[in-house]
Motif scaffolding. Structure first.
Motif, short mmCIF file in Angstrom:
data_model
loop_
_atom_site.label_atom_id
_atom_site.label_comp_id
_atom_site.label_asym_id
_atom_site.label_seq_id
_atom_site.Cartn_x
_atom_site.Cartn_y
_atom_site.Cartn_z
N PRO A 33 -48.77 4.97 43.95
CA PRO A 33 -48.17 4.59 42.66
C PRO A 33 -48.93 5.25 41.51
O PRO A 33 -50.16 5.17 41.44
N ARG A 34 -48.18 5.94 40.62
CA ARG A 34 -48.79 6.62 39.48
C ARG A 34 -48.05 6.24 38.21
O ARG A 34 -46.84 6.05 38.23
N ILE A 35 -48.81 6.19 37.12
CA ILE A 35 -48.20 5.89 35.82
C ILE A 35 -48.55 7.00 34.83
O ILE A 35 -49.58 7.65 34.94
N TYR A 50 -52.04 4.14 39.67
CA TYR A 50 -51.96 2.76 39.21
C TYR A 50 -53.10 1.94 39.81
O TYR A 50 -53.63 1.04 39.18
N ILE A 96 -44.51 -3.61 43.64
CA ILE A 96 -45.39 -2.65 42.98
C ILE A 96 -44.58 -1.44 42.52
O ILE A 96 -44.73 -0.98 41.38
N ARG A 99 -42.50 -2.31 39.50
CA ARG A 99 -43.33 -2.46 38.29
C ARG A 99 -43.77 -1.11 37.75
O ARG A 99 -43.73 -0.88 36.53
N VAL A 100 -44.18 -0.21 38.63
CA VAL A 100 -44.59 1.14 38.20
C VAL A 100 -43.40 1.86 37.56
O VAL A 100 -43.56 2.52 36.53
N ILE A 103 -42.93 0.48 34.06
CA ILE A 103 -43.95 0.99 33.15
C ILE A 103 -43.63 2.42 32.75
O ILE A 103 -43.68 2.78 31.56
N ASN A 104 -43.29 3.25 33.72
CA ASN A 104 -43.00 4.66 33.43
C ASN A 104 -41.72 4.82 32.62
O ASN A 104 -41.65 5.70 31.75
#
Length: 122
Positions: A33-35, A50, A96, A99-100, A103-104
């Protein structure tokens, strides 16, 4: 009978991307997971993990073997408690990812609700 489970794989410091490539090259499903972030330094990375230092792998440990992850380049092994690799419920992985994505997709809109004079905690 396949016993596919989600596990947490620990990476060396700032080596999540390289570890992701190692896992994927072995045909193992993996999520990092990356933001998107807006760093102060324009040369700094704009996409960050994340969970720095951690990836999620979906595999059958009986088939693949724990040692695959213990000796993988850029990794330090699976997160375990009492020597037993910890599993992560699929519902948590899905939450998760949602949610990611939220956010993105929000981008800079996350600050719209803050007004001049509002108290914030950092």
């Amino acid at each position: 009978m396949s016993s596919m489970e989600w596990y947490v794989l620990h990476s060396q410091s700032r080596r999540e991307e390289q570890l992701l490539q190692q896992v994927l090259s072995r045909g193992i499903q993996c999520i990092l997971p990356r933001i998107r972030v807006h760093p102060v330094n324009p040369r700094a990375r704009k996409i960050l993990p994340y969970f720095p230092g951690y990836l999620f792998v979906h595999t059958d440990l009986e088939q693949v073997g724990i040692s695959t992850f213990q000796w993988m380049p850029f990794g330090t092994g699976l997160v375990a408690f009492g020597g037993v690799p910890a599993t992560v419920p699929a519902t948590l992985i899905e939450a998760i990812c949602r949610r990611v994505d939220e956010i993105n997709n929000a981008g800079e809109q996350t600050l719209e609700s803050i007004q001049v004079g509002d108290e914030v905690q950092i």
